[in-house]
Design an enzyme around this catalytic site. Structure first.
Site, short mmCIF file in Angstrom:
data_model
loop_
_atom_site.label_atom_id
_atom_site.label_comp_id
_atom_site.label_asym_id
_atom_site.label_seq_id
_atom_site.Cartn_x
_atom_site.Cartn_y
_atom_site.Cartn_z
NE ARG A 105 -7.17 3.79 -1.31
CZ ARG A 105 -7.55 4.42 -1.12
NH1 ARG A 105 -8.78 4.00 0.11
NH2 ARG A 105 -8.31 5.31 -1.46
NE ARG A 142 -3.88 2.86 0.75
CZ ARG A 142 -4.23 3.57 1.62
NH1 ARG A 142 -4.86 2.61 2.23
NH2 ARG A 142 -5.31 4.32 1.97
CG ASP A 193 -8.55 1.23 2.24
OD1 ASP A 193 -7.99 1.95 2.69
OD2 ASP A 193 -9.60 2.16 1.90
CG ASP A 216 -10.65 1.98 5.59
OD1 ASP A 216 -9.59 2.74 6.19
OD2 ASP A 216 -11.61 2.68 4.80
#
Length: 163
Positions: free
Chosen positions: A94, A85, A97, A99
């Site tokens: 990317r 990343r 990712d 989250d």
């Protein structure tokens, strides 16, 4: 230490995205203190915000962890780093990712970690896979499926059946 259920959203639009997501899930639950509880289907989505870029593959997982929220964040970022990343353009393309969407009932809005994720309630690419994974899920007191149906990006979401 007691464990907490946490919902994580994963996305990738560079490289072999499907392989990256599969490997990232394995990496996220590799330590003994993070156990996989549920996995959503993968969806293909158009990018939301940021520069022009390829479509994303997105998914959601639920884990049970004894890591604290900031330890979990560090773990997620180490998995992103393992998958190369690069943080060069905000909302840019990317390889991976990850989250943190929720962390039990814990909430925070500091500069390091905001939970629930500040944009999750309006993003179909998080909400719809989550609703498929857990039909009874709620975010901020509302059914996740209902939030998904209202999300502006719902029309750009396509179930991903593989390469």
């Amino acid at each position: 230490m007691s464990s907490v259920r946490s919902v994580l959203a994963l996305g990738s639009n560079l490289g072999a995205s499907n392989d990256t997501l599969v490997l990232a899930v394995a990496d996220l639950v590799e330590p003994d203190n993070v156990r996989l509880h549920a996995v959503s289907p993968v969806v293909r989505t158009r990018p939301v915000g940021g520069p022009e870029q390829p479509d994303y593959l997105n998914m959601v997982i639920e884990v049970e962890t004894s890591l604290g929220p900031y330890e979990l964040l560090a773990h997620c970022q180490s998995v992103e780093d393992k998958h190369h990343r690069k943080r060069t353009v905000r909302w840019g393309p990317r390889t991976l990712d990850v989250d943190i969407i929720t962390y039990g009932s814990w909430t925070s809005d500091d500069d390091v970690l905001t939970v629930p994720h500040p944009r999750a309630a309006s993003r179909a690419f998080v909400l719809q896979p989550w609703a498929w994974m857990d039909a009874g899920a709620e975010l901020e007191g509302r059914p996740v499926a209902e939030l998904a149906a209202e999300a502006a990006d719902i029309s750009g979401l396509i179930p991903f059946e593989g390469v």
